[in-house]
Design a protein around this motif. Structure first.
Motif, PDB file in Angstrom:
ATOM      1  N   LYS A   1       0.976  -2.271  -0.650  1.00 33.07           N
ATOM      2  CA  LYS A   1       2.729  -1.974  -0.420  1.00 33.07           C
ATOM      3  C   LYS A   1       2.731  -2.690   1.140  1.00 33.07           C
ATOM      4  CE  LYS A   1       2.804   2.551  -2.602  1.00 33.07           C
ATOM      5  NZ  LYS A   1       3.827   3.481  -2.599  1.00 33.07           N
ATOM      6  N   SER A   2       4.387  -2.803   1.874  1.00 29.18           N
ATOM      7  CA  SER A   2       4.730  -2.787   2.442  1.00 29.18           C
ATOM      8  C   SER A   2       4.075  -2.176   4.228  1.00 29.18           C
ATOM      9  CB  SER A   2       5.703  -3.974   3.104  1.00 29.18           C
ATOM     10  OG  SER A   2       6.519  -2.273   2.966  1.00 29.18           O
ATOM     11  N   GLN A   3       4.491  -2.621   5.362  1.00 27.55           N
ATOM     12  CA  GLN A   3       3.802  -1.623   6.444  1.00 27.55           C
ATOM     13  C   GLN A   3       5.710  -0.313   5.819  1.00 27.55           C
ATOM     14  OE1 GLN A   3       4.482  -4.226  10.090  1.00 27.55           O
ATOM     15  NE2 GLN A   3       2.231  -3.811   9.897  1.00 27.55           N
ATOM     16  N   THR A   4       6.918  -1.089   5.918  1.00 28.21           N
ATOM     17  CA  THR A   4       8.053  -0.098   6.094  1.00 28.21           C
ATOM     18  C   THR A   4       7.821   0.603   4.641  1.00 28.21           C
ATOM     19  OG1 THR A   4       8.877  -2.179   6.992  1.00 28.21           O
ATOM     20  CG2 THR A   4      10.635  -0.528   5.192  1.00 28.21           C
ATOM     21  N   GLU A   5       7.145   0.338   3.646  1.00 25.70           N
ATOM     22  CA  GLU A   5       6.852   1.702   2.357  1.00 25.70           C
ATOM     23  C   GLU A   5       6.139   1.859   3.277  1.00 25.70           C
ATOM     24  OE1 GLU A   5       7.474  -1.616  -1.274  1.00 25.70           O
ATOM     25  OE2 GLU A   5       5.178  -1.804   0.082  1.00 25.70           O
ATOM     26  N   VAL A   6       4.812   2.488   2.981  1.00 21.42           N
ATOM     27  CA  VAL A   6       4.190   2.955   3.909  1.00 21.42           C
ATOM     28  C   VAL A   6       4.436   3.861   4.965  1.00 21.42           C
ATOM     29  CG1 VAL A   6       1.272   3.391   5.154  1.00 21.42           C
ATOM     30  CG2 VAL A   6       1.911   2.029   3.139  1.00 21.42           C
ATOM     31  N   ALA A   7       5.249   2.969   6.022  1.00 20.21           N
ATOM     32  CA  ALA A   7       5.838   3.889   7.020  1.00 20.21           C
ATOM     33  C   ALA A   7       6.256   4.593   7.102  1.00 20.21           C
ATOM     34  CB  ALA A   7       6.978   3.092   8.197  1.00 20.21           C
ATOM     35  N   GLU A   8       6.890   4.247   5.963  1.00 23.29           N
ATOM     36  CA  GLU A   8       9.012   5.686   5.501  1.00 23.29           C
ATOM     37  C   GLU A   8       8.146   6.363   4.349  1.00 23.29           C
ATOM     38  OE1 GLU A   8      11.253   2.986   2.665  1.00 23.29           O
ATOM     39  OE2 GLU A   8      12.063   2.603   4.620  1.00 23.29           O
ATOM     40  N   GLU A   9       6.511   6.456   3.503  1.00 26.67           N
ATOM     41  CA  GLU A   9       6.570   7.425   2.824  1.00 26.67           C
ATOM     42  C   GLU A   9       5.103   8.470   4.107  1.00 26.67           C
ATOM     43  OE1 GLU A   9       4.199   6.213  -0.739  1.00 26.67           O
ATOM     44  OE2 GLU A   9       5.280   4.642  -0.577  1.00 26.67           O
ATOM     45  N   LEU A  10       4.645   7.429   5.296  1.00 17.20           N
ATOM     46  CA  LEU A  10       4.956   8.597   6.421  1.00 17.20           C
ATOM     47  C   LEU A  10       6.047   9.469   7.458  1.00 17.20           C
ATOM     48  CD1 LEU A  10       1.398   6.362   7.567  1.00 17.20           C
ATOM     49  CD2 LEU A  10       1.387   8.383   5.685  1.00 17.20           C
TER      50      LEU A  10
ATOM     51  N   ILE B   1       7.348   7.757   9.698  1.00 16.36           N
ATOM     52  CA  ILE B   1       7.886   6.968  10.684  1.00 16.36           C
ATOM     53  C   ILE B   1       7.929   5.607  10.599  1.00 16.36           C
ATOM     54  CG2 ILE B   1       5.481   8.389  11.741  1.00 16.36           C
ATOM     55  CD1 ILE B   1       3.892   5.578  11.281  1.00 16.36           C
ATOM     56  N   SER B   2       8.380   4.802  11.853  1.00 12.76           N
ATOM     57  CA  SER B   2       9.658   3.722  12.518  1.00 12.76           C
ATOM     58  C   SER B   2       8.121   2.868  11.464  1.00 12.76           C
ATOM     59  CB  SER B   2       9.540   3.485  13.577  1.00 12.76           C
ATOM     60  OG  SER B   2       9.218   3.229  13.974  1.00 12.76           O
ATOM     61  N   GLN B   3       8.185   1.757  11.138  1.00 12.16           N
ATOM     62  CA  GLN B   3       7.591   0.498  11.106  1.00 12.16           C
ATOM     63  C   GLN B   3       6.802  -0.306  12.046  1.00 12.16           C
ATOM     64  OE1 GLN B   3       8.816  -3.043  11.899  1.00 12.16           O
ATOM     65  NE2 GLN B   3       6.357  -3.095  10.503  1.00 12.16           N
ATOM     66  N   GLN B   4       7.955  -0.424  13.039  1.00 13.39           N
ATOM     67  CA  GLN B   4       7.296  -0.944  14.661  1.00 13.39           C
ATOM     68  C   GLN B   4       6.254   0.150  14.663  1.00 13.39           C
ATOM     69  OE1 GLN B   4      10.488   0.095  13.778  1.00 13.39           O
ATOM     70  NE2 GLN B   4      12.028  -2.175  13.712  1.00 13.39           N
ATOM     71  N   LEU B   5       5.744   1.670  14.841  1.00 10.13           N
ATOM     72  CA  LEU B   5       5.139   2.450  14.566  1.00 10.13           C
ATOM     73  C   LEU B   5       3.734   2.048  14.054  1.00 10.13           C
ATOM     74  CD1 LEU B   5       3.730   4.652  17.050  1.00 10.13           C
ATOM     75  CD2 LEU B   5       5.329   6.333  15.824  1.00 10.13           C
ATOM     76  N   PHE B   6       4.363   1.858  13.218  1.00  9.03           N
ATOM     77  CA  PHE B   6       3.044   1.817  12.136  1.00  9.03           C
ATOM     78  C   PHE B   6       2.703   0.527  12.475  1.00  9.03           C
ATOM     79  CE2 PHE B   6       0.811   0.195   7.728  1.00  9.03           C
ATOM     80  CZ  PHE B   6       0.315   1.513   7.901  1.00  9.03           C
TER      81      PHE B   6
END
Length: 77
Positions: A17-26, A28-33
């Motif tokens: 998974k990409s950072q964006t995908e994981v961040a969305e599922e969590l 939170i923002s991709q930047q924070l992730f």
């Protein structure tokens, strides 16, 4: 892998998974992730638990450096 860094990227890569995908599922923002993943910012304990649960791991497996885990195990023996 640097034994002092967290292992979020390792677990994320295992899921493919990409950072964006994981961040969305969590939730939170991709930047924070990204800050969590690079170790520039450490999440609060509740978010550490959420991340660990997401990856099916323990907080220790993700956030403790490898040398710390080994030391803890040696102290118990």
């Amino acid at each position: 892998m640097d034994s002092k860094a967290n292992k979020i990227k390792y677990f994320r890569d295992k899921l493919g998974k990409s950072q964006t995908e994981v961040a969305e599922e969590l939730g939170i923002s991709q930047q924070l992730f990204s800050l969590y993943e690079t170790g520039k910012v450490y999440p609060k304990l509740s978010m550490m638990k959420t991340i660990a649960d997401f990856f099916g791991a323990t907080i220790e497996e993700i956030f403790l450096p490898l040398n710390t885990i080994k030391s803890c195990k040696n102290e118990r023996n």
